[in-house]
Design a protein around this motif. Structure first.
Motif, mmCIF file in Angstrom:
data_model
loop_
_atom_site.group_PDB
_atom_site.id
_atom_site.type_symbol
_atom_site.label_atom_id
_atom_site.label_comp_id
_atom_site.label_asym_id
_atom_site.label_seq_id
_atom_site.Cartn_x
_atom_site.Cartn_y
_atom_site.Cartn_z
ATOM 1 N N VAL A 79 -12.847 6.831 24.892
ATOM 2 C CA VAL A 79 -12.477 5.884 24.378
ATOM 3 C C VAL A 79 -11.877 6.101 22.895
ATOM 4 N N VAL A 80 -10.587 6.060 22.679
ATOM 5 C CA VAL A 80 -10.141 6.316 21.346
ATOM 6 C C VAL A 80 -9.527 5.156 20.573
ATOM 7 N N VAL A 81 -9.993 4.974 19.363
ATOM 8 C CA VAL A 81 -9.409 4.066 18.443
ATOM 9 C C VAL A 81 -8.221 4.576 17.580
ATOM 10 N N LEU A 82 -7.124 3.734 17.553
ATOM 11 C CA LEU A 82 -6.033 4.184 16.765
ATOM 12 C C LEU A 82 -5.603 3.422 15.667
ATOM 13 N N HIS A 83 -5.560 4.039 14.614
ATOM 14 C CA HIS A 83 -5.132 3.097 13.393
ATOM 15 C C HIS A 83 -3.915 3.729 12.938
ATOM 16 N N ASN A 84 -2.665 2.901 12.757
ATOM 17 C CA ASN A 84 -1.506 3.448 12.142
ATOM 18 C C ASN A 84 -1.304 3.189 10.787
ATOM 19 N N ASP A 85 -1.322 4.307 9.841
ATOM 20 C CA ASP A 85 -1.099 3.988 8.606
ATOM 21 C C ASP A 85 0.311 3.833 8.183
ATOM 22 N N LEU A 86 0.521 2.755 7.482
ATOM 23 C CA LEU A 86 1.952 2.516 7.317
ATOM 24 C C LEU A 86 2.621 2.931 5.811
ATOM 25 N N GLY A 87 1.950 3.757 5.359
ATOM 26 C CA GLY A 87 2.263 4.361 4.096
ATOM 27 C C GLY A 87 2.257 3.222 2.464
ATOM 28 N N VAL A 88 2.742 3.930 1.564
ATOM 29 C CA VAL A 88 2.675 3.025 0.398
ATOM 30 C C VAL A 88 3.979 2.929 -0.235
ATOM 31 N N THR A 89 4.300 2.328 -1.261
ATOM 32 C CA THR A 89 5.358 1.861 -2.079
ATOM 33 C C THR A 89 5.973 2.854 -2.979
ATOM 34 N N ARG A 90 6.762 2.652 -3.668
ATOM 35 C CA ARG A 90 7.209 3.459 -4.542
ATOM 36 C C ARG A 90 6.129 3.833 -5.699
ATOM 37 N N SER A 91 5.533 2.736 -6.188
ATOM 38 C CA SER A 91 4.490 2.892 -7.182
ATOM 39 C C SER A 91 3.126 3.270 -6.550
ATOM 40 N N GLY A 92 3.039 3.762 -5.378
ATOM 41 C CA GLY A 92 1.673 4.155 -4.779
ATOM 42 C C GLY A 92 0.778 3.050 -4.199
ATOM 43 N N LEU B 122 0.112 -16.301 -1.084
ATOM 44 C CA LEU B 122 -1.493 -15.719 -1.566
ATOM 45 C C LEU B 122 -1.669 -14.300 -1.676
ATOM 46 N N ALA B 123 -0.863 -13.562 -0.600
ATOM 47 C CA ALA B 123 -1.148 -12.243 -0.802
ATOM 48 C C ALA B 123 -0.575 -11.519 -2.053
ATOM 49 N N ALA B 124 0.852 -12.087 -2.399
ATOM 50 C CA ALA B 124 1.614 -11.736 -3.374
ATOM 51 C C ALA B 124 0.623 -12.025 -4.779
ATOM 52 N N TRP B 125 -0.024 -13.156 -4.702
ATOM 53 C CA TRP B 125 -1.068 -13.600 -5.828
ATOM 54 C C TRP B 125 -1.977 -12.666 -6.088
ATOM 55 N N LEU B 126 -2.543 -12.166 -4.981
ATOM 56 C CA LEU B 126 -3.873 -11.103 -4.952
ATOM 57 C C LEU B 126 -3.347 -10.040 -4.985
ATOM 58 N N ARG B 127 -1.939 -9.585 -5.040
ATOM 59 C CA ARG B 127 -1.459 -8.194 -5.024
ATOM 60 C C ARG B 127 -0.342 -8.219 -5.796
ATOM 61 N N PRO B 128 -0.182 -8.397 -6.993
ATOM 62 C CA PRO B 128 0.901 -8.581 -7.842
ATOM 63 C C PRO B 128 1.729 -7.225 -8.031
ATOM 64 N N GLU B 129 1.062 -6.073 -8.118
ATOM 65 C CA GLU B 129 1.593 -5.037 -8.295
ATOM 66 C C GLU B 129 2.546 -4.815 -6.812
ATOM 67 N N LEU B 130 2.038 -5.054 -5.879
ATOM 68 C CA LEU B 130 2.824 -4.961 -4.506
ATOM 69 C C LEU B 130 3.786 -5.913 -4.596
ATOM 70 N N ALA B 131 3.931 -7.079 -4.987
ATOM 71 C CA ALA B 131 4.915 -7.976 -4.926
ATOM 72 C C ALA B 131 5.763 -7.507 -5.869
ATOM 73 N N SER B 132 5.340 -7.005 -7.102
ATOM 74 C CA SER B 132 6.699 -6.792 -7.934
ATOM 75 C C SER B 132 7.543 -5.469 -7.248
ATOM 76 N N ASP B 133 6.841 -4.509 -6.527
ATOM 77 C CA ASP B 133 7.574 -3.366 -5.892
ATOM 78 C C ASP B 133 8.435 -4.117 -4.733
ATOM 79 N N TYR B 134 8.019 -5.041 -4.076
ATOM 80 C CA TYR B 134 8.795 -5.834 -2.958
ATOM 81 C C TYR B 134 9.852 -6.677 -3.653
ATOM 82 N N LEU B 135 9.697 -7.167 -4.846
ATOM 83 C CA LEU B 135 10.806 -7.781 -5.606
ATOM 84 C C LEU B 135 11.693 -6.746 -5.870
#
Length: 343
Positions: A41-54, A223-236
């Motif tokens: 029985v194998v559990v698989l997690h897919n890592d989707l990577g990081v943004t330009r700011s890491g 809510l996600a953008a408020w909790l993770r403003p650095e990520l939201a900035s990259d997406y903007l």
């Protein structure tokens, strides 16, 4: 409808570490014990990577949490990443357009394709260890999708052979055991199993997945953008770089702008009124552009144009939606403590 696990040689459980994945893992573990299944029985997690700011595209800590859930049951844990780059790299360097419900390349390329590669590896391992040469290796591929989340998911079979990815060496059966579960049943399974949920749920998120998933509810996105403003900035930045709106009904400009206004309002800053007016102007310009395009199509079809007052109505409605979601996000996490990227 529970399958006879002994009709399969190995089981793969897909896990994002979200609530549905947790319930899925716990449920499969119960069934493995009940049926006395002794295969891998194998559990698989897919890592989707990081943004330009890491900054991780997913919520920080999900990989470690998925591993924790797998180890709870003694299941093997595997992580896979797309060799040509994560979601951010694919978005900026290949696709050049955001994902959508009609173009879910994030799922097909970043998750499904990587999962099938793991299956290929596992089948080769099992064939070598078990000495199977006369028949396909039978793989039960479990996914934690639920019908409550979309009509498309509700229509999926609970158990069906994946003809597209099966071959003479393997038979892959897709299994959606929690398809008909309610969210209440999901949390009940998690509680009974004693598994630890991600902290994002305690912060007010209803789903985990990617932090800023284009298919998420507006409430979760704000809510996600408020909790993770650095990520939201990259997406903007990405939205501006691509020249492609994050979602047809909601842009990153509106998300970030609405949160800025709500933050000023919460602080009692008199600049809030000016910022709100500027946001309304941005929204109105987009609404006007969209109506102009539609009116051009209507004119070509010999139809009368939409009235000008329609722009005002749609602007007010969009501004109300943006500010309702932004104020909710700010009220749920007024100190914005989780913005430090904690898990």
């Amino acid at each position: 409808m529970n399958p006879n696990l002994h009709d399969h040689d190995l089981i793969v459980i897909n896990s994002s570490a979200g609530k549905d994945s947790m319930a899925l893992t716990a449920y499969v573990a119960r069934l493995v014990t009940a049926q006395g299944f002794t295969g891998p029985v194998v559990v698989l997690h897919n890592d989707l990577g990081v943004t330009r700011s890491g900054h991780p595209v997913e919520w920080p800590g999900v990989e470690a949490l998925a591993r924790e859930h797998a180890e709870r049951y003694g299941f093997r844990f595997e992580v896979r990443r797309r060799e040509r780059g994560g979601l951010w790299d694919q978005l900026l360097n290949e696709r050049r357009k955001w994902m959508s419900s009609a173009a879910r390349w994030c799922t097909s390329d970043q998750k499904t394709s990587q999962g099938i590669k793991l299956v290929t590896q596992l089948v080769e391992e099992f064939r070598a260890e078990a000495g199977i040469t006369s028949r396909p290796v039978r793989v039960l591929y479990a996914l934690g999708i639920r019908g409550e989340e979309s009509d498309n998911r509700a229509r999926k079979s609970i158990l069906a052979v994946d003809e597209a990815h099966s071959s003479r060496n393997r038979t892959i059966t897709r299994w959606h055991p929690i398809r008909d579960w309610t969210v209440g049943e999901v949390w009940a399974e998690i509680k009974a199993a004693g598994l630890r949920p991600h902290a994002a749920y305690s912060w007010g998120m209803s789903r985990l997945s990617c932090s800023l998933c284009v298919l998420a509810s507006p409430e979760d996105l704000f809510l996600a953008a408020w909790l993770r403003p650095e990520l939201a900035s990259d997406y903007l930045w990405a939205e501006q770089e691509l020249g492609h709106r994050f979602r047809l009904d909601l842009s990153m400009v509106e998300i970030v702008g609405g949160l800025h206004v709500a933050e000023l309002e919460q602080a009692g800053n008199p600049d809030a009124r000016t910022a709100l007016g500027a946001l309304a102007g941005v929204i109105r310009a987009v609404v006007q552009e969209q109506q102009d395009a539609k009116n051009a199509d209507r004119a070509a079809a010999g139809k009368p144009p939409f009235p000008a007052k329609r722009v005002n109505r749609r602007t007010v409605a969009q501004l109300d939606k943006v500010m309702r979601c932004a104020r909710r996000a700010v009220s749920l996490a007024p100190g914005r403590t989780p913005s430090r990227e904690a898990a």
